[in-house]
Write a protein that holds these residues in place. Sequence first.
Motif, PDB file in Angstrom:
ATOM      1  N   TRP A 120      45.089  33.025  57.477  1.00 38.70           N
ATOM      2  CA  TRP A 120      45.254  34.235  56.718  1.00 38.70           C
ATOM      3  C   TRP A 120      44.530  34.040  55.513  1.00 38.70           C
ATOM      4  O   TRP A 120      44.784  33.096  54.741  1.00 38.70           O
ATOM      5  N   ASP A 121      43.449  34.862  55.434  1.00 42.19           N
ATOM      6  CA  ASP A 121      42.451  34.725  54.312  1.00 42.19           C
ATOM      7  C   ASP A 121      42.152  36.037  53.817  1.00 42.19           C
ATOM      8  O   ASP A 121      40.890  36.345  54.365  1.00 42.19           O
ATOM      9  N   PRO A 122      42.827  36.831  52.926  1.00 46.88           N
ATOM     10  CA  PRO A 122      42.465  37.778  52.550  1.00 46.88           C
ATOM     11  C   PRO A 122      40.976  37.992  51.612  1.00 46.88           C
ATOM     12  O   PRO A 122      40.751  38.953  51.135  1.00 46.88           O
ATOM     13  N   ASN A 123      40.664  36.503  51.016  1.00 46.95           N
ATOM     14  CA  ASN A 123      39.592  36.631  50.338  1.00 46.95           C
ATOM     15  C   ASN A 123      38.409  36.886  51.110  1.00 46.95           C
ATOM     16  O   ASN A 123      37.120  37.151  50.325  1.00 46.95           O
ATOM     17  N   LEU A 124      38.317  36.727  52.322  1.00 49.90           N
ATOM     18  CA  LEU A 124      37.143  37.385  53.035  1.00 49.90           C
ATOM     19  C   LEU A 124      36.779  38.921  52.942  1.00 49.90           C
ATOM     20  O   LEU A 124      35.663  39.152  53.360  1.00 49.90           O
ATOM     21  N   CYS A 125      37.758  39.649  53.042  1.00 50.80           N
ATOM     22  CA  CYS A 125      37.479  41.022  52.828  1.00 50.80           C
ATOM     23  C   CYS A 125      38.705  41.758  52.121  1.00 50.80           C
ATOM     24  O   CYS A 125      38.664  42.302  51.255  1.00 50.80           O
ATOM     25  N   CYS A 126      39.718  41.912  53.314  1.00 50.63           N
ATOM     26  CA  CYS A 126      40.999  42.407  52.654  1.00 50.63           C
ATOM     27  C   CYS A 126      42.149  42.076  53.596  1.00 50.63           C
ATOM     28  O   CYS A 126      41.979  41.202  54.356  1.00 50.63           O
TER      29      CYS A 126
END
Length: 168
Positions: A120-126
């Motif tokens: 889970w990595d919202p920093n990549l886009c959204c």
Amino acid sequence: MTDDELVLAVRKLLVGRELPGPASAENVAAFERVVGYPMPKLLRRMYLEVANGGFGPWEAVSLTDTGDWFSDCADITTAYRDFVDPEHGLPPGIVPLMDRGCAMWTLIDFRTEDGQIWDWDPNLCCTRHASAPLGQSLAQWLIDWIRGEAHEGSYPDRVAATTSCQGL
């Protein structure tokens, strides 16, 4: 490496760290009722035979509030309920396991017997593109950690978000 060897290797790696004692079978069963799926067997063993949280490269969230918070959440039930809200959009059975900081989490799929690991990595886009399966079982992921090969930050093998992503 067998599950028995993994449990022993994780215990050895954690010697000297002050972690909570093992969780109870009742704690595991209560969380399984919340999720609606059985806990992958190796993860169950980690909680029952190693510690109620704190194991792994970024310290697994405890099943119950042990007083040792390994994330911004007191326990894994709180973390799971936060992730099943419509904003995160995770399928039921995908459980936040470790808070990696900067809004990144390592997740585990309770729908799979071997506990497939997700990112889970919202920093990549959204947030819509934040989750992705990594194609790695809990056992392999723990082996990488034991060997000192756990990744900091974003997972390098993760599939990137689509180029049409418009962000939040």
